[in-house]
Design an enzyme around this catalytic site. Sequence first.
Site, PDB file in Angstrom:
ATOM      1  N   LYS A 125       0.845  -1.205   0.000  1.00 45.84           N
ATOM      2  CA  LYS A 125       0.000   0.000   0.000  1.00 45.84           C
ATOM      3  C   LYS A 125       0.880   1.254   0.000  1.00 45.84           C
ATOM      4  O   LYS A 125       0.624   2.207  -0.738  1.00 45.84           O
ATOM      5  CB  LYS A 125      -0.929   0.026   1.217  1.00 45.84           C
ATOM      6  CG  LYS A 125      -2.016  -0.988   1.153  1.00 45.84           C
ATOM      7  CD  LYS A 125      -3.094  -0.525   0.191  1.00 45.84           C
ATOM      8  CE  LYS A 125      -4.065  -1.630  -0.063  1.00 45.84           C
ATOM      9  NZ  LYS A 125      -3.956  -2.254  -1.353  1.00 45.84           N
ATOM     10  N   GLN A 172      -5.345  -2.287   9.417  1.00 43.47           N
ATOM     11  CA  GLN A 172      -5.059  -3.606   8.864  1.00 43.47           C
ATOM     12  C   GLN A 172      -5.597  -4.703   9.781  1.00 43.47           C
ATOM     13  O   GLN A 172      -5.296  -4.737  10.959  1.00 43.47           O
ATOM     14  CB  GLN A 172      -3.545  -3.761   8.659  1.00 43.47           C
ATOM     15  CG  GLN A 172      -3.150  -5.067   8.052  1.00 43.47           C
ATOM     16  CD  GLN A 172      -3.742  -5.293   6.678  1.00 43.47           C
ATOM     17  OE1 GLN A 172      -3.839  -4.387   5.872  1.00 43.47           O
ATOM     18  NE2 GLN A 172      -4.159  -6.516   6.409  1.00 43.47           N
ATOM     19  N   ASP A 216     -11.671   1.404   3.610  1.00 44.56           N
ATOM     20  CA  ASP A 216     -12.088   0.006   3.462  1.00 44.56           C
ATOM     21  C   ASP A 216     -13.597  -0.129   3.295  1.00 44.56           C
ATOM     22  O   ASP A 216     -14.080  -1.171   2.864  1.00 44.56           O
ATOM     23  CB  ASP A 216     -11.655  -0.814   4.681  1.00 44.56           C
ATOM     24  CG  ASP A 216     -10.270  -1.403   4.517  1.00 44.56           C
ATOM     25  OD1 ASP A 216      -9.876  -1.693   3.368  1.00 44.56           O
ATOM     26  OD2 ASP A 216      -9.588  -1.594   5.533  1.00 44.56           O
TER      27      ASP A 216
END
Length: 176
Positions: free
Chosen positions: A54, A98, A123
Amino acid sequence: MTARLLEGKCFAAKIREEAGKRAARLKEKYGVTPGLAVIIVGENPASQVYVRNKHKACTELGFYSEGVEMPETTTREELLSEINRLNNDPKIHGILVQLPLPKALQPYESEVLEAINPLKDVDGFHPVNVGRLVTGQKALVPCTPHGCIRMLELAEIPIEGAKAVVIGRSNIVGKP
């Protein structure tokens, strides 16, 4: 109808190219550099690779990237405090926590995801974004299903009225 193999890497390159151009226009027109913060708690090897990728992608696209590494021993309060800091940081436009979290924090996963400002929830896991997605409103959509839809659009494969099979019912891919 015949089967057609879609090579994800080709589509990913096109999507990244578009994102880089959009980021450059934002910076040129408004002086804004898109900023992504990724919080990783603990040392899960697969998560570390994902987070590293990322950061690399952000750098290549001209985004501001902030990696927040927190130890396995991080408390619920420390993690929520860090999310709050990022929610209030004007350089940060997107926040990603995460998953999976370390075992000690897993009971608080929903609280952690709900602590992210829905407008910064890249997300698409915040209940506000999930609710908007389910009701057909504009929302931040989880990356994997959004990428799949974008790939079908770029391949000019009609979606409306099509039949699809989704295997699995995870909150990350299957449900969205």
